[in-house]
Write an enzyme that holds these catalytic residues in place. Structure first.
Site, PDB file in Angstrom:
ATOM      1  N   GLY A  13       0.829  -1.210   0.000  1.00  0.00           N
ATOM      2  CA  GLY A  13       0.000   0.000   0.000  1.00  0.00           C
ATOM      3  C   GLY A  13       0.860   1.255   0.000  1.00  0.00           C
ATOM      4  O   GLY A  13       1.892   1.301   0.660  1.00  0.00           O
ATOM      5  N   ARG A  74       0.807  -5.009  -5.571  1.00  0.00           N
ATOM      6  CA  ARG A  74       0.954  -6.271  -4.841  1.00  0.00           C
ATOM      7  C   ARG A  74       1.213  -7.324  -5.903  1.00  0.00           C
ATOM      8  O   ARG A  74       0.613  -7.304  -6.976  1.00  0.00           O
ATOM      9  CB  ARG A  74      -0.295  -6.561  -4.017  1.00  0.00           C
ATOM     10  CG  ARG A  74      -0.505  -5.464  -2.952  1.00  0.00           C
ATOM     11  CD  ARG A  74      -1.403  -5.899  -1.818  1.00  0.00           C
ATOM     12  NE  ARG A  74      -1.332  -4.948  -0.709  1.00  0.00           N
ATOM     13  CZ  ARG A  74      -2.070  -3.843  -0.623  1.00  0.00           C
ATOM     14  NH1 ARG A  74      -2.935  -3.539  -1.572  1.00  0.00           N
ATOM     15  NH2 ARG A  74      -1.944  -3.037   0.408  1.00  0.00           N
ATOM     16  N   ASP A 105       5.872  -4.798   5.936  1.00  0.00           N
ATOM     17  CA  ASP A 105       6.530  -6.052   6.335  1.00  0.00           C
ATOM     18  C   ASP A 105       6.445  -7.114   5.232  1.00  0.00           C
ATOM     19  O   ASP A 105       7.376  -7.913   5.058  1.00  0.00           O
ATOM     20  CB  ASP A 105       5.939  -6.581   7.648  1.00  0.00           C
ATOM     21  CG  ASP A 105       4.462  -6.847   7.528  1.00  0.00           C
ATOM     22  OD1 ASP A 105       3.696  -5.885   7.340  1.00  0.00           O
ATOM     23  OD2 ASP A 105       4.066  -8.028   7.599  1.00  0.00           O
ATOM     24  N   THR A 128       4.204   2.628   5.300  1.00  0.00           N
ATOM     25  CA  THR A 128       2.804   2.209   5.391  1.00  0.00           C
ATOM     26  C   THR A 128       2.115   3.109   6.403  1.00  0.00           C
ATOM     27  O   THR A 128       2.719   3.448   7.427  1.00  0.00           O
ATOM     28  CB  THR A 128       2.636   0.731   5.808  1.00  0.00           C
ATOM     29  OG1 THR A 128       1.293   0.542   6.309  1.00  0.00           O
ATOM     30  CG2 THR A 128       3.602   0.292   6.892  1.00  0.00           C
ATOM     31  N   ASP A 130      -0.072   2.302   8.352  1.00  0.00           N
ATOM     32  CA  ASP A 130      -0.547   1.521   9.503  1.00  0.00           C
ATOM     33  C   ASP A 130       0.391   1.526  10.709  1.00  0.00           C
ATOM     34  O   ASP A 130       0.005   1.112  11.795  1.00  0.00           O
ATOM     35  CB  ASP A 130      -0.777   0.062   9.085  1.00  0.00           C
ATOM     36  CG  ASP A 130      -2.063  -0.090   8.299  1.00  0.00           C
ATOM     37  OD1 ASP A 130      -2.890   0.830   8.338  1.00  0.00           O
ATOM     38  OD2 ASP A 130      -2.229  -1.139   7.645  1.00  0.00           O
ATOM     39  N   ASP A 132       2.826  -0.460  11.551  1.00  0.00           N
ATOM     40  CA  ASP A 132       2.677  -1.804  12.136  1.00  0.00           C
ATOM     41  C   ASP A 132       3.832  -2.749  11.778  1.00  0.00           C
ATOM     42  O   ASP A 132       3.623  -3.950  11.599  1.00  0.00           O
ATOM     43  CB  ASP A 132       1.345  -2.428  11.677  1.00  0.00           C
ATOM     44  CG  ASP A 132       1.284  -2.643  10.169  1.00  0.00           C
ATOM     45  OD1 ASP A 132       2.144  -2.099   9.441  1.00  0.00           O
ATOM     46  OD2 ASP A 132       0.373  -3.357   9.719  1.00  0.00           O
ATOM     47  N   ARG A 174      -6.178  -2.744   9.014  1.00  0.00           N
ATOM     48  CA  ARG A 174      -6.681  -4.125   8.887  1.00  0.00           C
ATOM     49  C   ARG A 174      -6.269  -4.937  10.103  1.00  0.00           C
ATOM     50  O   ARG A 174      -7.054  -5.673  10.668  1.00  0.00           O
ATOM     51  CB  ARG A 174      -6.124  -4.736   7.599  1.00  0.00           C
ATOM     52  CG  ARG A 174      -6.792  -6.005   7.198  1.00  0.00           C
ATOM     53  CD  ARG A 174      -6.373  -6.415   5.809  1.00  0.00           C
ATOM     54  NE  ARG A 174      -6.919  -5.538   4.788  1.00  0.00           N
ATOM     55  CZ  ARG A 174      -6.524  -5.526   3.520  1.00  0.00           C
ATOM     56  NH1 ARG A 174      -5.567  -6.326   3.128  1.00  0.00           N
ATOM     57  NH2 ARG A 174      -7.082  -4.707   2.647  1.00  0.00           N
TER      58      ARG A 174
HETATM   59  P1  ADP Z   1       3.137  -4.541   2.698  1.00  0.00           P
HETATM   60  O1  ADP Z   1       4.504  -4.514   2.130  1.00  0.00           O
HETATM   61  O2  ADP Z   1       2.543  -3.171   2.789  1.00  0.00           O
HETATM   62  O3  ADP Z   1       3.046  -5.315   3.997  1.00  0.00           O
HETATM   63  P2  ADP Z   1       1.904  -6.781   1.298  1.00  0.00           P
HETATM   64  O4  ADP Z   1       1.848  -7.652   2.500  1.00  0.00           O
HETATM   65  O5  ADP Z   1       0.694  -6.729   0.405  1.00  0.00           O
HETATM   66  O6  ADP Z   1       2.180  -5.254   1.648  1.00  0.00           O
HETATM   67  O7  ADP Z   1       3.200  -7.239   0.455  1.00  0.00           O
HETATM   68  C1  ADP Z   1       3.552  -6.543  -0.721  1.00  0.00           C
HETATM   69  C2  ADP Z   1       4.206  -7.508  -1.676  1.00  0.00           C
HETATM   70  O8  ADP Z   1       5.403  -8.023  -1.105  1.00  0.00           O
HETATM   71  C3  ADP Z   1       3.387  -8.743  -2.019  1.00  0.00           C
HETATM   72  O9  ADP Z   1       2.410  -8.493  -3.013  1.00  0.00           O
HETATM   73  C4  ADP Z   1       4.472  -9.672  -2.531  1.00  0.00           C
HETATM   74  O10 ADP Z   1       4.856  -9.311  -3.839  1.00  0.00           O
HETATM   75  C5  ADP Z   1       5.630  -9.338  -1.590  1.00  0.00           C
HETATM   76  N1  ADP Z   1       5.645 -10.285  -0.476  1.00  0.00           N
HETATM   77  C6  ADP Z   1       4.852 -10.283   0.612  1.00  0.00           C
HETATM   78  N2  ADP Z   1       5.137 -11.324   1.428  1.00  0.00           N
HETATM   79  C7  ADP Z   1       6.147 -12.020   0.833  1.00  0.00           C
HETATM   80  C8  ADP Z   1       6.886 -13.210   1.161  1.00  0.00           C
HETATM   81  N3  ADP Z   1       6.635 -13.902   2.278  1.00  0.00           N
HETATM   82  N4  ADP Z   1       7.838 -13.624   0.297  1.00  0.00           N
HETATM   83  C9  ADP Z   1       8.095 -12.925  -0.832  1.00  0.00           C
HETATM   84  N5  ADP Z   1       7.434 -11.806  -1.194  1.00  0.00           N
HETATM   85  C10 ADP Z   1       6.483 -11.348  -0.381  1.00  0.00           C
HETATM   86  O1  F6P Z   2      -1.857   0.613   3.697  1.00  0.00           O
HETATM   87  C1  F6P Z   2      -2.379  -0.228   4.700  1.00  0.00           C
HETATM   88  C2  F6P Z   2      -3.848  -0.311   4.532  1.00  0.00           C
HETATM   89  O2  F6P Z   2      -4.254   1.013   4.497  1.00  0.00           O
HETATM   90  C3  F6P Z   2      -4.688  -1.063   5.537  1.00  0.00           C
HETATM   91  O3  F6P Z   2      -4.975  -0.404   6.715  1.00  0.00           O
HETATM   92  C4  F6P Z   2      -5.928  -1.328   4.721  1.00  0.00           C
HETATM   93  O4  F6P Z   2      -6.691  -2.325   5.247  1.00  0.00           O
HETATM   94  C5  F6P Z   2      -5.342  -1.679   3.416  1.00  0.00           C
HETATM   95  O5  F6P Z   2      -4.157  -0.924   3.292  1.00  0.00           O
HETATM   96  C6  F6P Z   2      -6.232  -1.479   2.253  1.00  0.00           C
HETATM   97  O6  F6P Z   2      -5.473  -1.389   1.081  1.00  0.00           O
HETATM   98  P1  F6P Z   2      -5.948  -1.831  -0.354  1.00  0.00           P
HETATM   99  O7  F6P Z   2      -7.274  -1.237  -0.559  1.00  0.00           O
HETATM  100  O8  F6P Z   2      -4.898  -1.257  -1.247  1.00  0.00           O
HETATM  101  O9  F6P Z   2      -5.970  -3.326  -0.340  1.00  0.00           O
END
Ligand code: ADP
Ligand code: F6P
Length: 324
Positions: A13, A74, A105, A128, A130, A132, A174
């Protein structure tokens, strides 16, 4: 090793301040004579080879802009080892020797895999709204998102007061309580509901009615969205069906993710972007730029790949006590 060519991307995000971090990475690298490639749309763009050369002027006039000029995504494929191998091959074919990842993360897990599986040098910058990520007190965008939500709640309070109404205002988070708790305290909310908290409807109603009995004209309940956005409508329904209490729902949604970054977000992301490049130059990787005890410094990437909910539930009590 002195790098001559690095790349950066945003993933997950978006958040206000990502552009300031991009600017700081690019300007610091060029200052040190390092070429910088910007990767569009996160890991998905990396796999498609969506690269652009970053010059000093390519990051001009972006410090005040929300979102990310590199865009983000993503990318489910990146969860698979074969795609990560392909990503490293693509990076190496371009002569790119290190990667800066701005994200949450999840994105850091992707970066960690590049290091663990291919010893590809990586540095993370936490971005982010959040707030978090484990082992950092701060993530870029949180301050701006909180301010945006506060301004919205203040407006809702105006009309809530005029009409003597109760509002359930749903904020993002979330899995994170951070926005809800800070917004709750800063808007004088009557109650804050955390993302995974089982709602005690009876107590909610008692609190609201006690306020009304002592002459309050409005009540604001801040609801952290939790796993599925829109949970405020369920709470509204229960309050109506079981307690005959009318409430209004406002879901703030993605307005919290946009907008011009606050001074805090601009300052911290500038420091983090600069530190990320200096860490690579010093051979100090894989790391994440973090805030600890109020200072920007480096932490091991492996310490920053899980979610932390800075669940300061004493703030929930604080909001309630101060709005009694
Ligand atoms: P954020 O980075 O904000 O926590 P996401 O959890 O959606 O957002 O992760 C973003 C992207 O990072 C995912 O769409 C994927 O491409 C990559 N990613 C997430 N988790 C993993 C993982 N365990 N191993 C490899 N790539 C990952
Ligand atoms: O960026 C984090 C966050 O804002 C969460 O709090 C929220 O649930 C989520 O992203 C929603 O993101 P998207 O609509 O891009 O899936």
């Amino acid at each position: 090793m002195k790098f001559s060519h690095i790349a950066l991307l945003c993933s997950g995000g978006d958040s206000p301040g990502m552009n300031c971090a991009i600017r700081a990475v690019v300007r610091t690298a060029i200052y040190h004579g390092i070429q910088v490639t910007g990767i569009k749309r996160g890991y998905a763009g990396l796999l498609r080879g969506e690269f652009q050369n970053m010059s000093l002027s390519s990051v001009g006039n972006i410090i005040q802009r929300g979102g990310t000029i590199l865009q983000t995504s993503r990318c489910p494929e990146f969860m698979k080892e074969t795609f990560r191998k392909k990503a490293v091959d693509i990076l190496k074919a371009q002569g790119i020797e290190a990667l800066v990842v701005i994200g949450g993360d999840g994105s850091f897990n992707g970066a960690k895999a590049l290091w663990d599986e291919h010893q590809f040098p990586v540095i993370g910058i936490p971005g982010t709204i959040d707030n978090d990520i484990s082992n950092t007190e701060y993530t870029i965008g949180f301050d701006t998102a909180v301010q945006t939500a506060i301004e919205a709640v203040d407006r809702i309070r105006d009309t809530a007061h005029s009409h003597a109404r109760t509002f359930l205002v749903e904020v993002m988070g979330r899995n994170s309580s951070a926005i809800a708790l800070k917004v709750g305290v800063c808007t004088g909310a009557e109650n804050v509901l955390l993302p995974h908290e089982k709602v005690n409807h009876q107590k909610l109603v008692d609190d609201i009615q006690r306020g009304i009995a002592r002459g309050k004209d409005s009540s604001i309940i801040i609801v952290a969205e939790g796993p599925v956005a829109g949970r405020s409508y369920e709470i509204q329904q229960v309050l109506k069906d079981m307690y005959h209490m009318d409430t209004h729902v406002v879901i703030l949604g993605h307005i919290q993710r946009g907008g011009s970054p606050s001074s805090n977000d601009r300052f911290i992301s500038s420091q983090m972007g600069n530190m990320a490049v200096e860490a690579l130059i010093a051979g100090d990787y894989p790391k994440v730029t973090v805030v600890q005890n109020g200072k920007v410094l480096l932490n091991d990437l492996a310490n920053c790949t899980t979610k932390s909910d800075h669940n300061f539930s004493e703030y929930q009590k604080l909001a309630q006590t101060l709005s009694i």
